[in-house]
Motif scaffolding. Structure first.
Motif, mmCIF file in Angstrom:
data_model
loop_
_atom_site.group_PDB
_atom_site.id
_atom_site.type_symbol
_atom_site.label_atom_id
_atom_site.label_comp_id
_atom_site.label_asym_id
_atom_site.label_seq_id
_atom_site.Cartn_x
_atom_site.Cartn_y
_atom_site.Cartn_z
ATOM 1 N N HIS A 1 6.924 6.403 5.303
ATOM 2 C CA HIS A 1 6.937 6.163 6.745
ATOM 3 C C HIS A 1 8.389 6.218 7.217
ATOM 4 O O HIS A 1 9.271 5.628 6.583
ATOM 5 C CB HIS A 1 6.353 4.792 7.092
ATOM 6 N N THR B 1 10.749 5.140 10.271
ATOM 7 C CA THR B 1 10.827 4.319 11.491
ATOM 8 C C THR B 1 12.137 4.597 12.207
ATOM 9 O O THR B 1 13.211 4.539 11.606
ATOM 10 C CB THR B 1 10.727 2.820 11.144
ATOM 11 N N ILE C 1 19.658 6.144 13.858
ATOM 12 C CA ILE C 1 19.484 5.316 12.655
ATOM 13 C C ILE C 1 17.990 5.249 12.334
ATOM 14 O O ILE C 1 17.150 5.300 13.242
ATOM 15 C CB ILE C 1 20.082 3.900 12.843
ATOM 16 N N VAL D 1 14.758 3.966 9.177
ATOM 17 C CA VAL D 1 14.327 3.294 7.947
ATOM 18 C C VAL D 1 13.221 4.142 7.346
ATOM 19 O O VAL D 1 12.307 4.576 8.054
ATOM 20 C CB VAL D 1 13.788 1.860 8.224
ATOM 21 N N THR E 1 10.322 4.029 4.344
ATOM 22 C CA THR E 1 9.629 3.152 3.404
ATOM 23 C C THR E 1 8.598 3.963 2.627
ATOM 24 O O THR E 1 7.900 4.802 3.201
ATOM 25 C CB THR E 1 8.927 1.988 4.153
ATOM 26 N N ARG F 1 17.723 2.551 4.491
ATOM 27 C CA ARG F 1 18.179 2.513 5.896
ATOM 28 C C ARG F 1 19.542 3.188 5.995
ATOM 29 O O ARG F 1 20.361 3.058 5.080
ATOM 30 C CB ARG F 1 18.260 1.063 6.368
ATOM 31 N N GLU G 1 21.821 1.772 2.619
ATOM 32 C CA GLU G 1 21.336 0.595 1.900
ATOM 33 C C GLU G 1 19.881 0.793 1.513
ATOM 34 O O GLU G 1 19.158 1.613 2.097
ATOM 35 C CB GLU G 1 21.486 -0.676 2.758
ATOM 36 N N TYR H 1 16.631 -1.834 0.519
ATOM 37 C CA TYR H 1 16.163 -3.208 0.297
ATOM 38 C C TYR H 1 14.705 -3.191 -0.136
ATOM 39 O O TYR H 1 13.996 -2.212 0.070
ATOM 40 C CB TYR H 1 16.385 -4.071 1.553
ATOM 41 N N SER H 2 14.292 -4.264 -0.775
ATOM 42 C CA SER H 2 12.912 -4.377 -1.239
ATOM 43 C C SER H 2 12.004 -4.780 -0.082
ATOM 44 O O SER H 2 12.381 -5.622 0.735
ATOM 45 C CB SER H 2 12.817 -5.441 -2.324
ATOM 46 N N GLY I 1 13.611 -7.845 1.915
ATOM 47 C CA GLY I 1 14.984 -7.828 2.392
ATOM 48 C C GLY I 1 16.007 -7.918 1.280
ATOM 49 O O GLY I 1 17.209 -7.732 1.511
#
Lengths: 159, 136
Positions: free
Chosen positions: A22, A24, A67, A69, A71, A84, A145, A147-148, A155
């Motif tokens: 996905h 975002t 910017i 994200v 996933t 991200r 970065e 993150y989980s 995070g």
């Protein structure tokens, strides 16, 4: 930030061991947009690329707020990662030396500008296969970065 | 007002969603929840872990707008995007959906569904997909 080999495998098209992701993005005033993307790849170990198949809202958002994200959506296989970083869309017609966070547009487009030829979506089941892989350009994220997104550690920094 | 169909409800309840949030200046954070509960026409409730609440609390307080992309196999089979307004009650994220889009790649990508009459949305789904939810 360099992606690990495991990440690079996940970030390839679903038929090749990779996953649907996905993406975002959001408008400059913060309205999010979350859409699935099936044609994913990696450029020079530090960038995630996605075929831009005329993503409408994504383009509007990235051109006012660059910017995003990314996933991992399916199959997850424990790869509960959220990436991200600065994100944009590159397409033919940009100045030859145009760079986005170190990535030269021409090099990105030479490698990923024709997905249908590079990685034909032959393993995508016919009922979910796009009628024709029409690509306008390449969505590119410089991963800054990871993150989980595993609920109990959401995070937590991975990279 | 948006009204979720049984197919949308089944996919959201069965496999949850990737939930896009952002600061009011547009810095995004996504959490993923693997199931949900749909109530009424357009309310979707997600149970969050403490770490997820911490991660998005500030965003939801300053900017309640969220986007939902179906999780797991739903990212392929349930080609929808739901947009709405969210609030936290303890560890429950309550989303009031007010926009629904088709995200099936091809000529109907980005088609807004909630503006159609409900019967037309059902007809649309019946002619585009064969399933009524995730496999058991």
């Amino acid at each position: 930030m360099k992606l690990t080999d495991e990440m690079k495998e996940a970030l390839s098209i679903i038929g090749g061991g990779g996953a649907v992701v996905h993406l975002t993005t959001c408008s400059a005033d913060g309205k999010p947009n979350t859409v699935a993307e099936r044609f994913v790849g990696v450029f020079k170990d530090e960038y995630i690329v996605i075929a831009d198949m005329f993503a409408q809202k994504t383009r509007v958002n990235l051109f006012e707020n660059p910017i995003g994200v990314i996933t991992i959506a399916h199959p997850v296989k424990g790869r509960t990662w959220a990436f991200r970083g600065p994100t944009t869309i590159l397409q033919e017609g940009l100045p030859p030396d145009y760079k986005f966070h170190g990535a030269v547009a021409k090099e990105v487009l030479d490698e990923w500008g024709n997905w249908a030829e590079k990685e034909p979506p032959s393993e995508v089941p016919p009922d979910i296969k796009p009628p024709r892989l029409v690509q306008r350009g390449v969505i590119i994220m410089k991963v800054e970065e990871c993150y989980s997104y595993k609920p109990e550690e959401a995070g937590k920094k991975i990279l | 007002m948006a009204k979720l169909t049984p197919r949308m409800r089944n996919w959201l309840e069965g496999l949850g969603a990737h939930i896009g949030t952002a600061t009011k200046k547009g810095f995004p954070t996504v959490i993923v929840v693997d199931s949900a509960k749909v109530e009424g026409d357009n309310i979707v409730k997600f149970q969050l872990a403490d770490a997820q609440v911490e991660q998005i609390k500030q965003n939801i307080e300053e900017n309640p707008r969220v986007a939902l992309g179906p999780g797991g196999l739903g990212s392929i089979r349930a080609a929808y995007q739901f947009k709405g307004s969210a609030r936290l009650e303890g560890n429950t994220l309550i989303v009031e959906v007010n926009e629904i889009y088709c995200t099936k790649p091809g000529p109907e990508a980005a088609l807004r569904l909630d503006v159609l009459p409900y019967e037309s949305i059902i007809k649309f789904e019946n002619t585009r997909w064969r399933d009524t939810g995730p496999p058991k």
